[in-house]
Design an enzyme around this catalytic site. Sequence first.
Site, PDB file in Angstrom:
ATOM      1  N   ASP A 290     -12.564 -10.104  -0.959  1.00 14.68           N
ATOM      2  CA  ASP A 290     -13.872 -10.213  -0.310  1.00 14.68           C
ATOM      3  C   ASP A 290     -14.801  -9.211  -0.973  1.00 14.68           C
ATOM      4  OD1 ASP A 290     -12.974  -7.852   1.024  1.00 14.68           O
ATOM      5  OD2 ASP A 290     -12.603  -8.916   2.898  1.00 14.68           O
TER       6      ASP A 290
ATOM      7  N   ASN B  11       1.995  -5.148  -3.213  1.00 19.41           N
ATOM      8  CA  ASN B  11       0.575  -5.443  -2.993  1.00 19.41           C
ATOM      9  C   ASN B  11      -0.155  -4.139  -2.703  1.00 19.41           C
ATOM     10  OD1 ASN B  11      -1.469  -7.575  -2.419  1.00 19.41           O
ATOM     11  ND2 ASN B  11      -1.375  -6.840  -0.304  1.00 19.41           N
TER      12      ASN B  11
ATOM     13  N   GLU C 264       0.825  -1.229   0.000  1.00 20.99           N
ATOM     14  CA  GLU C 264       0.000   0.000   0.000  1.00 20.99           C
ATOM     15  C   GLU C 264       0.849   1.265   0.000  1.00 20.99           C
ATOM     16  OE1 GLU C 264      -2.867  -0.474   3.173  1.00 20.99           O
ATOM     17  OE2 GLU C 264      -3.754  -2.233   2.207  1.00 20.99           O
TER      18      GLU C 264
END
Length: 347
Positions: free
Chosen positions: A265, A200, A159
């Site tokens: 998700d 990521n 991030e």
Amino acid sequence: MSSLLAFSLLLGNALSAWANPLPRQLPSFGTLKAAAAPRYFGAALGVPHLMNFTHDPLFDVDAVLQFSGATPENEMKWMNIEPERNMFNFTGGDIVAAFANANDYTLRGHNLVWYSQLAPWVETLTGEDLWNATVNHITTVMTHYKEDFVLYCWDVVNEAFNDDGTYRENVWYTQLGPDYIPNAYTVARSVNSGSKLYINDYNTEGINNKSDALLTVVQSMKAQNLVDGVGFQCHFIVGELPPDLEQNFARFVAAGVEIAITELDIRMNLPPSEADIIQQAKDYTTVVNACLAQGEACVGITTWGITDLYSWVPSTFSGTGYALLFDDNYVPKPAYNSTIYALQGLA
Ligand SMILES: *[C@@H]1O[C@H](CO)[C@@H](O)[C@H](O)[C@H]1NC(C)=O
Ligand SMILES: *[C@@H]1O[C@H](CO)[C@@H](O)[C@H](O)[C@H]1NC(C)=O
Ligand SMILES: *[C@@H]1O[C@H](CO)[C@@H](O)[C@H](O)[C@H]1NC(C)=O
Ligand SMILES: *[C@@H]1O[C@H](CO)[C@@H](O)[C@H](O)[C@H]1NC(C)=O
Ligand SMILES: *[C@@H]1O[C@H](CO)[C@@H](O)[C@H](O)[C@H]1NC(C)=O
């Protein structure tokens, strides 16, 4: 408790659940991991979840049957693994790693350099002192796991960007400038752990300023052989997937790296509506298909948990939930079925 002992307990529980299977509502047409092969299908696993095996006989059987990958949910994050300077605590990470290795899961190391869930002492450091502490952290953590476990990859920097494509102003950026990113990968590479090195992030799943910025850094680091893969987190809202997932993944693959779906998700407002449950099944299909479209360059898919019971979503995004493939009672959802069909190339 030693991780070996902890693992023996886990295995013992798994075996006793095998001996006393409860009635289950899983479809008979396959499992996530069988459908996903040769890719892995993983889940974020936390020690609290693993330690509740005795209460969750469904879980241990299903985890072993259904999944072929694991990411420690919190256990390898800086605040947990080096809470005080040079005082390392590998207990939690080792439990997840032992479980993953014993079940032949693809294990993702998560993560080394991240502004969140960071030990507070790191944010008080400046300049070369901060860099030295970062080198020590990366080297010590990767070396520990290299010696005792097999990890498929490490998320080295997590991030690092803002949504507008600028660098996130974390302590490393403000103290050391943007070169902290390639420099962290240089250190990670030098450990020579045999694990692939990933970067990521979230909100980089579609084509936008943030994924443009990520791509530029990935292209530059790939040219220096510093990075091997890009993780797309994929924490989505039902019905709001980026329309260009597949095209965006493809431009990273064209840069010569592999990709993975790392934290999938798909949340919705609670209580879930029938329409959202059906849309969620379609959305999981869309994500799987965007991975399959990359061929072998998309190496696996990880959901951020197994059951909604332990999902981070309700406590983070108030009023929402129902984001995973299994509900609070481990009952598979329509999204579970659609994911298996899609993994088999049928949707
Ligand atoms: C353990 O699992 C049971 C059954 O699913 C659940 O009711 C309980 O809340 C879980 N405990 C913890 C600490 O997560
Ligand atoms: C190390 O971490 C574990 C949790 O993973 C915790 O229970 C334990 O207290 C920690 N040890 C120390 C010395 O802080
Ligand atoms: C950082 O580490 C290097 C190499 O070990 C050392 O020479 C230097 O003095 C350290 N810097 C600080 C600020 O501790
Ligand atoms: C994207 O970046 C451009 C500059 O490169 C800027 O003008 C624009 O406002 C940014 N868009 C968003 C949504 O941040
Ligand atoms: C999933 O598919 C199986 C087999 O076709 C079926 O029995 C089951 O009802 C389906 N479950 C859901 C939630 O759609």
